[in-house]
Design an enzyme around this catalytic site. Sequence first.
Site, PDB file in Angstrom:
ATOM      1  N   TYR A 437       0.842  -1.462   0.215  1.00 43.81           N
ATOM      2  CA  TYR A 437      -0.085  -0.427   0.299  1.00 43.81           C
ATOM      3  C   TYR A 437       0.991   1.270   0.038  1.00 43.81           C
ATOM      4  CZ  TYR A 437      -0.119  -0.202   5.449  1.00 43.81           C
ATOM      5  OH  TYR A 437       0.394   0.010   6.779  1.00 43.81           O
ATOM      6  N   GLU A 438       0.080   2.369   0.342  1.00 43.72           N
ATOM      7  CA  GLU A 438       0.829   4.020  -0.589  1.00 43.72           C
ATOM      8  C   GLU A 438       1.814   3.560  -2.103  1.00 43.72           C
ATOM      9  OE1 GLU A 438      -0.842   5.895   0.159  1.00 43.72           O
ATOM     10  OE2 GLU A 438      -1.406   5.434   2.300  1.00 43.72           O
ATOM     11  N   GLY A 439       1.552   2.357  -2.790  1.00 48.74           N
ATOM     12  CA  GLY A 439       2.728   2.539  -4.001  1.00 48.74           C
ATOM     13  C   GLY A 439       3.991   1.576  -3.770  1.00 48.74           C
TER      14      GLY A 439
END
Length: 596
Positions: A437-439
């Site tokens: 998550y968050e890239g």
Amino acid sequence: MSYNPPLKDMLFVMNELANLQAVSALPGCEDATAETAEAVLEENAKFVSGVIAPLNHPGDKEPSFWHDGQVTTSKGFKEAFRQFAEAGWQGLQHPQEFGGQGLPKLVGTPCVEMLQGANMSYGLVALLSDGAIEALLTAGSDEQKATYLEPLVTGKWTGTMNLTEPQAGSDLAAVRTRAVPQGDGTYKIFGTKIFITWGEHDMTENIVHLVLARTPDAPPGVKGISLFIVPKFLVNADGSLGERNDAHCVSIEHKLGIKASPTAVLQFGDNGGAIGTLVGEENRGLEYMFIMMNAARFGVGIQGIGLAERAYQQAVAFAKDRVQSRDLAGSAGPVSIIHHPDVRRMLMSMRAQTEAARALAYVGAGFSDIAHYHPDADERAAHMAIYEYLVPVIKGWSTEMSENVTRDGVQVHGGMGFIEETGAAQHYRDAKILPIYEGTTAIQANDLVGRKTVRDGGKVAQHLIAQVRATATQLGELEGEHFAAIRAQLEKGAADLEAVVAFVLANVKSDVKAVFAGSVLYLKLAGVVLGGWQMGRAAIAAHKKLTEGSGDAAFYQAKIVTARFFADHILTQSAGLKSAIVDGHAGVLALSEDQF
């Protein structure tokens, strides 16, 4: 399952490596003295270890649940968040004018690590609010700041970021959520957002959603995305809550880990349209959201460090307690498994990687503070460039590291690690989301190549490599085999990183796929070498303390040995990584699609 924040190591890194003294000399940071920082960290440690950490395992066993549009959080979370907010922890790094304490990032970062190490599911709600606050501070109007910032900073409300849609994961160009202007300064929002961390809960009276959407005449792709504030409850002119907005949680996900953190599917506009207000200008939403994303990406890196620290602590406690087999050197009876060489190797690997990642992240936080507070514009710009180079490394490398460390934590426990009751498996499960998550790590690596290396012709990367070499030179001035070994591997690592940067710059235009085939390995190489750089600096600082005869000698001796282990076992990976990046792309791309 107890968690004891590593205050001694945190303070050592802040003072000796991240230069807290220099940060506290910056305008606006005068209150962040070494004494104040130590007092803040000690109070935070008491709170998270006594209130937040005990909720971690129970929350995993009895997660938050959804019923009829409402989410009930795990037992104890609501009361703990009230204490967290009332004590001012949410606003630690945020401006005093909005109810925060205004302390620099370097002081706030260890507190974030402690919170995440204590309970990652719980810590996510604060992490997302931090990102929302940063976005509004940068791009919000005066009216939006007056309405939303104080409740967010004080923890009265929480914030979320709404990017992902069923058809648009990492590719935000595919976002379809619509924002229809109403002619009165508001918009009606229609669409579905998924994977919304803490998108619905019962811990605060309002939730402030920051939502990416398209206006009717927006250009295609990412250039046509705008950012909107869509609160769960509309806010009246006097700050009181009005009617329920048309933004509803229709389900939450069932996940491998972070089970106590509700991951929501949010539906906007099923009953006439959710009311939203534009943040900044139309079609600049991705630019504004990147402010939030960068804050969150750094925070996720810190999550990885906090979780690794907790897994390490638990593995050490188990290894000291678990009696199994004789000592290889001979003993009358069975010994605790910490006597066995391979268990020692795993524990040292867990320790060294965690300490290196912590040091790199805290140094990054110090660079961020200089970038925000230094009176000289050139100094601000130079340090911001370094910080921005480090963010994808801190996020990507630290989270991949946490997977390695939590996996070894299970292995140290042996069969008991596979049993949920010990808690080691929870750390391993929780860690899996961090490189996603968050890239994802690949997205961080793409950022490191494209925006952070190619765009400036490798200028920042070369500056950091020069710093690595300067530390190696300093190590060469110290007597002792530990320092010689660290120096040797650091010099090799610097050369390997330099060769990879040169390869990226030379080939990105002529053979872009070859470069990006090794992008994740480049990120890992940067983490290994820059982490080794910090461990080398730590060894130098520890030697100085020992020479002066000040402080805890055993702690400083352990610092030097841990740095030596990192050099011998982790830094030595740089040659293989360099070879795979420079020479290994052919094997990555050789097969046709049908051959897979």
